[in-house]
Scaffold this motif. Structure first.
Motif: not given
Lengths: 209, 537
Positions: B281-284, B269-271, B430-431, B349-350
């Motif tokens: 392609k740079n998104a981890p 659900e994360s960016v 991680h979100l 998100t927390e």
């Protein structure tokens, strides 16, 4: 009519009231920032903004004072309580002045101190203003360190850490807060309730006792 | 003795020839090759079975009937004939050979050995490449191995895919060093895990020494040492098909998900994952942040943000637009916060944090590790918890920390606790949310009643980075005992010292009491002053 002596030139009066306004806002916003959990009058960020602006203004004002009084040499005659050889004499006059406020004033005695432009502060004023101005650079510098700890990290390390810096800043705040309350009260102890305040604010002339 | 052996040999030859006399004779071998032209008679004759006539194996064939008879299905035919191999090649002897034992019930002899063209073993070994020799069996899809616990794995290696892989140029025995064309020891394993453990990471380290060394220090390697279930090299990398592909979702995400499903549920659900789905392609993926061979426990870590900065290089400039201490914008003010707060405390998100305190030696700026405590204070590892939490209330209090400070200073170590604001739920962290949703409210931290300061922990690591975590009593952040060990950790408004607050109250009361009591005295003594003034007149 009583004699009047011109003790507070206009630049000094302006400097004093700028200082006073700075202290007023710095204390209020400082307490608000620190005790936001106890009472919230203005939002944290607004308090920080006001605190910082007046902090810089206070620093600039102090710089002006320091330059003026050092250049003119008045800092030694007005703010240094006694020369090394005259400490005993000063202490005696300090006790005499304290006895006056604690007893003489109550029975209507004359103020032992005759204010003159070159010696306008009584011994109690002298010792308290001495420390007020002595602590000022410490308060300003610790304020700078708290304002941007990363930029002043070396200074912070020299003082032993950010908590130490903050503790120094708050200790001095407590000192200034106590000083201002007592200072305000003493300001009303002139010939009339408003005479000192009037002299400092408008005329610059103090009535001789 | 020699006479007996000769008689036996003669009887054997007689038996073979006598047996085939009913069927096609030796001279009639030519007849077979008139129709069966897949290989020449000369090739057959030079094979290991070339001395035998066709009917030694293909029993009961009669020429007239053979032409007319219905052909059996190929598979059935091969199965039937497999029994003929075992007439000469004794099953018991074969079972003792590990390479045959494991395949006897799975493969037909002819799947590995061509019955008509097989060359003598010595010739075969010399004539073919090692890989081809291994693939003679391991190139068969049905080849499997069963472990003692019942697990079954395929021993099949797809030659084409293997050759395309990063290991394609290596001979089999480079990794499987116990095996060779002449050696195939019989190996028995309790489980697949035991089998894998024998090779990984030992065999991998021959080439990938650096990766293996780092792996052994990371959470996975350390867990394996403690007999944990963390992945070994081959659990992530399929050794025969390993490829170097940066954006391989299978390797860089899905492999991790096999164990970290809960993290994946938050991450998807994360960016970052949404950007990856959009084709960025740079998104981890997982390994983009958790370096694959250096997977460290990211929580409680003083350097959490460094991994974010690898991509978000202009992070200071981006923040300073709104995040500054007035009246001047200063990137160092941003930096100061970025050096003490995990990015996802605000961007996750927390939106909750907790304080993690790390003991360091103030003089040398090195962490005070569990080993260092063992060495300097003479406390065994298992007793460190009891030693530090002397009252055993489950919390490290200010007094207990002060005591540690005292003990260490006697040994010329100045304890300082470096503070770090980190996320509370490592899974939810991680979100990462879009920046529009990030926390921008200073009061969240800078208040004494901040929920972020509700929980505090002291984290002491061992030399490998494994943490021992103690819950810290809240008073640790706010009592005078903290002035020395916590001199480098302070959050304005949140960690103020109680004693300073008390002093402020006393000063205010005193400052009010002095003038008010003086006023009271002035009121009381008003008469004296009037009388004094009258006398003066």
């Amino acid at each position: 009519m009583k004699d009047k002596v011109y003790l507070h030139p206009l630049p000094v009066r302006i400097w004093h009231w700028v200082n006073a306004i700075c202290f007023f806002f710095l204390l209020l916003t400082g307490l608000q920032m620190r005790y936001g959990d106890v009472v919230t009058i203005i939002p944290f960020r607004t308090a920080v903004t006001i605190h910082n602006i007046f902090g810089f203004l206070l620093a600039a004002n102090f710089l002006l004072w320091a330059i003026y009084y050092h250049v003119t040499g008045k800092v030694f005659s007005l703010y240094i309580p006694a020369k090394p050889g005259q400490i005993g004499i000063f202490l005696k006059s300090l006790i005499r002045q304290s006895i006056y406020y604690g007893y003489g004033l109550l029975i209507g005695e004359r103020n032992p101190h005759e204010p003159k432009p070159e010696n306008k502060f009584n011994p109690l004023q002298k010792i308290s203003y001495h420390f007020v101005m002595l602590f000022m650079p410490i308060q300003i510098l610790t304020g700078f360190m708290l304002w941007n700890p990363s930029y002043f990290s070396r200074w912070i390390d020299l003082l032993g850490g950010i908590l130490t810096v903050d503790t120094i800043h708050v200790f001095l705040t407590i000192f200034y807060l106590a000083f201002i309350v007592v200072h305000l009260y003493f300001a009303t102890l002139g010939p009339t309730f408003f005479s000192h305040i009037k002299a400092m604010f408008i005329t610059g002339y103090e009535e001789e006792h | 003795m020699l006479v007996k052996k000769r008689i036996c040999l003669l009887l054997l030859i007689f038996a073979i020839f006598g047996f085939s006399s009913e069927c096609l004779s030796k001279e009639e071998k030519k007849t077979c090759f008139q129709c069966h032209t897949a290989f020449s008679q000369a090739d057959y004759n030079s094979s290991v079975h070339g001395q035998f006539t066709c009917t030694v194996c293909h029993k009961g064939l009669k020429l007239e009937e053979h032409i007319k008879e219905r052909r059996p299905k190929k598979d059935e035919w091969r199965k039937t004939l497999n029994g003929e191999c075992l007439v000469c090649h004794d099953l018991k002897i074969l079972s003792e050979k590990p390479n045959h034992r494991s395949v006897l019930n799975q493969l037909l002899c002819s799947e590995c050995h061509d019955p008509h063209l097989s060359k003598p073993l010595r010739t075969v070994r010399k004539s073919i490449e090692e890989r081809d020799y291994c693939l003679k069996c391991h190139g068969k899809k049905g080849l499997k191995m069963r472990f003692k616990n019942g697990e079954l794995i395929s021993l099949y290696v797809d030659e084409k895919e293997f050759l395309k892989s990063a290991h394609g140029k290596k001979p089999c025995t480079f990794c499987h060093e116990e095996f060779s064309k002449g050696r195939h020891p019989r190996k028995l394993y309790e489980s697949k895990r035991d089998f894998v453990k024998e090779l990984s990471p030992k065999a991998c380290a021959r080439c990938h020494a650096d990766e293996c060394r780092r792996y052994e220090r990371c959470v996975h390697g350390a867990s394996v040492k403690k007999k944990g279930i963390a992945p070994l090299c081959s659990d992530c990398h399929r050794p025969h098909y390993v490829r170097i592909e940066k954006h391989d979702m299978e390797l860089h995400l899905l492999k991790c998900v096999e164990c970290h499903k809960d993290v994946y549920d938050a991450y998807k659900e994360s960016v970052h994952f949404k950007a990856f789905e959009r084709g960025n392609k740079n998104a981890p993926l997982c390994t983009g942040c958790h370096k694959p061979h250096d997977v460290l426990i990211t929580s409680f870590n003083l350097k959490n943000n460094e991994v974010c900065f690898e991509c978000h290089k202009k992070v200071e400039k981006a923040h300073v637009k709104w995040f500054y201490n007035p009246p001047f914008r200063s990137s160092s003010f941003v930096k100061f916060h970025l050096e003490s707060i995990t990015c996802n405390v605000c961007h996750g998100t927390e939106k909750k944090g907790a304080v993690y305190l790390h003991p360091y030696d103030k003089r040398t700026r090195t962490p005070i590790t569990l080993e260092k405590i063992e060495e300097t204070l003479g406390v065994k590892r298992e007793n460190i918890g009891i030693y530090l939490d002397a009252d055993r209330d489950g919390y490290l209090s200010a007094n207990e920390t002060w005591r540690l400070f005292g003990s260490l200073i006697d040994r010329k170590i100045t304890l300082t606790l470096l503070g770090w604001m980190d996320v509370r739920d490592p899974v939810l962290s991680h979100l990462t949310e879009p920046k529009e949703k990030a926390l921008r409210n200073c009061e969240v931290c800078h208040r004494a009643d901040s929920p972020f300061f509700k929980d505090a922990f002291v984290v002491i690591r061992d030399n490998y980075g494994w943490p021992m975590v103690f819950r810290a009593h809240k008073d640790l952040l706010s009592t005078k005992s903290a002035l020395s060990p916590l001199s480098e950790f302070y959050v304005f408004g949140s960690t103020r010292l109680k004693i300073v607050d008390l002093l402020l109250v006393i000063a205010i009361i005193g400052a009010i009491l002095v003038p008010s009591s003086h006023i009271l005295l002035r009121i009381v003594t008003r008469k004296w002053r009037r009388e004094g003034a009258r006398h003066e007149r």
